[in-house]
Design an enzyme around this catalytic site. Structure first.
Site, mmCIF file in Angstrom:
data_model
loop_
_atom_site.group_PDB
_atom_site.id
_atom_site.type_symbol
_atom_site.label_atom_id
_atom_site.label_comp_id
_atom_site.label_asym_id
_atom_site.label_seq_id
_atom_site.Cartn_x
_atom_site.Cartn_y
_atom_site.Cartn_z
ATOM 1 N N GLY A 210 0.895 -1.205 -0.088
ATOM 2 C CA GLY A 210 0.046 0.119 0.086
ATOM 3 C C GLY A 210 0.784 1.296 -0.011
ATOM 4 N N PRO B 167 5.119 -4.980 -0.426
ATOM 5 C CG PRO B 167 7.145 -4.044 -0.436
ATOM 6 C CD PRO B 167 6.554 -5.134 0.142
ATOM 7 N N GLY B 168 4.187 -3.461 -3.561
ATOM 8 C CA GLY B 168 4.231 -3.785 -5.222
ATOM 9 C C GLY B 168 4.504 -2.501 -5.815
ATOM 10 N NE ARG B 169 -0.460 1.817 -5.836
ATOM 11 C CZ ARG B 169 -1.244 1.473 -6.559
ATOM 12 N NH1 ARG B 169 -1.347 2.119 -7.642
ATOM 13 N NH2 ARG B 169 -2.412 1.104 -6.324
ATOM 14 N NE ARG C 230 -2.999 1.745 -11.277
ATOM 15 C CZ ARG C 230 -2.925 3.158 -11.049
ATOM 16 N NH1 ARG C 230 -2.453 3.856 -11.658
ATOM 17 N NH2 ARG C 230 -3.367 3.335 -9.880
ATOM 18 C CB CYS D 247 -14.620 -0.234 -29.962
ATOM 19 S SG CYS D 247 -13.781 -0.246 -31.434
ATOM 20 C CD GLU D 248 -15.489 -0.937 -23.693
ATOM 21 O OE1 GLU D 248 -16.228 0.087 -23.041
ATOM 22 O OE2 GLU D 248 -15.704 -1.971 -23.777
ATOM 23 C CE1 TYR E 185 -1.514 -4.428 -8.307
ATOM 24 C CE2 TYR E 185 -0.426 -2.329 -7.756
ATOM 25 C CZ TYR E 185 -0.931 -3.663 -7.343
ATOM 26 O OH TYR E 185 -0.716 -3.962 -6.070
HETATM 27 N N1 LLP Z 1 -0.660 -7.290 -0.216
HETATM 28 C C1 LLP Z 1 -1.954 -7.627 -0.457
HETATM 29 C C2 LLP Z 1 -2.868 -8.499 0.202
HETATM 30 C C3 LLP Z 1 -2.945 -6.894 -1.616
HETATM 31 O O1 LLP Z 1 -4.183 -7.270 -2.053
HETATM 32 C C4 LLP Z 1 -1.978 -5.930 -2.413
HETATM 33 C C5 LLP Z 1 -2.598 -5.209 -3.726
HETATM 34 C C6 LLP Z 1 -0.676 -5.729 -2.085
HETATM 35 C C7 LLP Z 1 0.094 -6.486 -0.913
HETATM 36 C C8 LLP Z 1 0.213 -4.785 -2.568
HETATM 37 O O2 LLP Z 1 -0.241 -3.439 -2.597
HETATM 38 P P1 LLP Z 1 0.800 -2.361 -3.060
HETATM 39 O O3 LLP Z 1 2.245 -2.164 -2.334
HETATM 40 O O4 LLP Z 1 0.880 -2.638 -4.549
HETATM 41 O O5 LLP Z 1 -0.244 -0.859 -2.878
HETATM 42 N N2 LLP Z 1 -4.986 -2.435 -9.524
HETATM 43 C C9 LLP Z 1 -4.906 -1.488 -8.343
HETATM 44 C C10 LLP Z 1 -4.338 -1.832 -7.359
HETATM 45 C C11 LLP Z 1 -4.866 -3.134 -6.625
HETATM 46 C C12 LLP Z 1 -4.207 -3.503 -5.486
HETATM 47 C C13 LLP Z 1 -4.518 -4.915 -5.078
HETATM 48 N N3 LLP Z 1 -3.697 -5.516 -3.780
HETATM 49 C C14 LLP Z 1 -4.238 -0.267 -9.202
HETATM 50 O O6 LLP Z 1 -3.894 -0.117 -10.142
HETATM 51 O O7 LLP Z 1 -4.132 0.775 -8.466
#
Ligand code: LLP
Length: 428
Positions: free
Chosen positions: A239, A274-276, A312, A356-357, A385
């Site tokens: 997050g 962490p992902g984003r 997105r 086409c949207e 993402y």
């Molecule tokens: N852990 C869990 C259990 C999660 O559901 C997620 C993301 C993460 C970690 C990683 O979160 P991050 O560090 O990336 O914020 N598609 C959306 C975001 C969906 C996030 C889903 N879960 C977008 O493009 O903004």
């Protein structure tokens, strides 16, 4: 920090002019910067170094084998949400003993696959799931380490579609129900309850919601810790924010300053997912301008990337900075441009894709330099993402992906072909 800069009016990824990549591989094209991924991983590790912390890169944010390989080399763990993601981690050479597995709907096959690879733990989202994991582990003569994903009912103040830690969301377990599960844990001999986890939403541009959640979770753990439920791990999920437009994104250190004292109070290990914040600023999406047109007051620039590539903006009304890769008017955005853009030369523009949207739109009346057929644009902050959410909608092949490292680059995903689109289908 990221490794994209305009030099002499031309955009570079690290030391490679991105135009070279567009020429060699065509567009749409995902370009990743290895150094940015490494810098981000080092920065978060450093920020949380006061505690024993396992960083589990969230595979769902960016799952190409080449990108996972960079994290493997950094000794990262991985956060997965499906058997398919575990397969990717294994194929990328990842250490499965550093894998945490979340998600509300794990199937029996997925659970078996994860147990057979000795993952670090399952993040369990219901008592039903706990019972199932315990049953399968017993059948396999194994003991599955588990964590309870708690739902602390905290508002992370992010997009409603990416909020996960409130009562009305499908994720996690209410604290009162979690207390009953802990009390009954001996009914589930196939599992060992070693942790608690929470993921509130994404992105969360303030440390405050983490504190609010931990204010509820820490007393819960201290009250319910026992020999049967030692709670040796606290997983605070992902997050952490990313700079897209003009948000004030906390540094990793600011998140750490909030989270670490709670972990020290618990005297346990920390896990993060962490992902984003790891992958988001590592990639751009390159697209060629196909056509331009005006309808009354409006200027449209039609590019060859669409919502099938980067969903997105269409799905969350997300802002992604976009600019031509060769320009005499470099922008003033997050350090990429050398001089602030001369606003008198910009035209309000809708940059749109071929799908086409009506929602296939990247910019709405955004001031941009004039563009023409044959120009190439970069869409920034597209690493998380981005390619993972891409699809073949309108039967567009998925784009190729390139990983840049210094002066060098490698293709990490080939462009799909029209034949790939129908490879698994049978006509009648
Ligand atoms: N852990 C869990 C259990 C999660 O559901 C997620 C993301 C993460 C970690 C990683 O979160 P991050 O560090 O990336 O914020 N598609 C959306 C975001 C969906 C996030 C889903 N879960 C977008 O493009 O903004």
């Amino acid at each position: 920090m990221h490794r994209y800069r305009y030099r002499e009016q031309e955009l570079y990824c690290e030391n490679v002019p991105v135009a070279t990549l567009a020429e060699e591989y065509g567009t749409p094209l995902w370009v990743y910067s290895r150094k940015t991924l490494e810098d981000n991983y080092k920065a978060i590790s450093e920020a949380f170094s006061a505690v024993d912390c396992t960083i589990c890169f969230s595979v769902k944010s960016c799952s190409s084998l080449g990108v996972l390989g960079v994290f493997r080399e950094m000794n990262s763990g991985f956060d997965i949400v499906s058997g398919g993601e575990l397969h990717r981690v294994i194929k990328a050479g990842g250490d499965t003993s550093r894998v945490v597995y979340a998600g509300v709907g794990k199937t029996d096959d997925e659970i078996r696959y994860a147990i057979s690879h000795n993952i670090m733990m399952f993040n369990v989202e219901s008592e039903d799931e706990l019972a199932n994991i315990s049953r399968i582990a017993e059948e396999m003569d194994a003991i599955a380490p588990v964590s309870l994903r708690l739902n602390p009912d905290v508002d992370p103040k992010t997009h409603r579609k990416t909020t996960t830690g409130k009562k009305e969301n499908k994720f996690g377990i209410d604290l009162a129900i979690a207390a009953q599960i802990v009390n009954n844990i001996r009914d589930y001999p196939g599992v060992r309850l070693i942790g608690a986890d929470v993921h509130l939403g994404s992105p969360i541009n303030s440390p405050a919601p983490y504190a609010e959640a931990l204010e509820k979770i820490v007393p819960f753990i201290l009250e319910h810790r026992s020999e049967a439920a030692p709670f040796t791990h606290m997983n605070c999920g992902g997050g952490f924010g990313l700079f897209y437009k003009d948000e004030a994104v906390p540094t990793f250190k600011e998140y750490a300053d909030t989270i670490v004292p709670y972990i020290q109070k618990l005297g346990c290990k920390l896990v993060l997912e962490p992902g984003r914040s790891m992958a988001g600023n590592s990639a751009i999406l390159l697209a060629d301008v196909q056509y331009t047109k005006t309808n009354g007051e409006k200027t449209f620039v039609i590019i060859d990337a669409g919502m099938n590539d980067l969903i997105r903006p269409a799905m969350y009304e997300s802002y992604h900075f976009l600019w031509p890769i060769i320009t005499d008017n470099t922008p003033n955005w997050n350090g990429v441009g050398e001089t602030p853009a001369d606003e008198s030369k910009l035209i309000p523009t809708d940059v749109v894709g071929p799908i086409c949207e009506s929602s296939d739109v990247f910019t709405h009346d955004r001031p941009l330099p004039p563009m023409q057929r044959g120009d190439t644009v970069a869409i920034f902050s597209a690493g998380a993402y981005g390619s993972t959410m891409s699809s073949n909608y309108n039967s567009h092949p998925r784009a190729a992906e390139v990983l840049v490292s210094g002066e060098e680059w490698a293709i990490i995903r080939q462009r799909e072909t029209w034949d790939d689109l129908i490879r698994l289908e049978t006509g009648i």
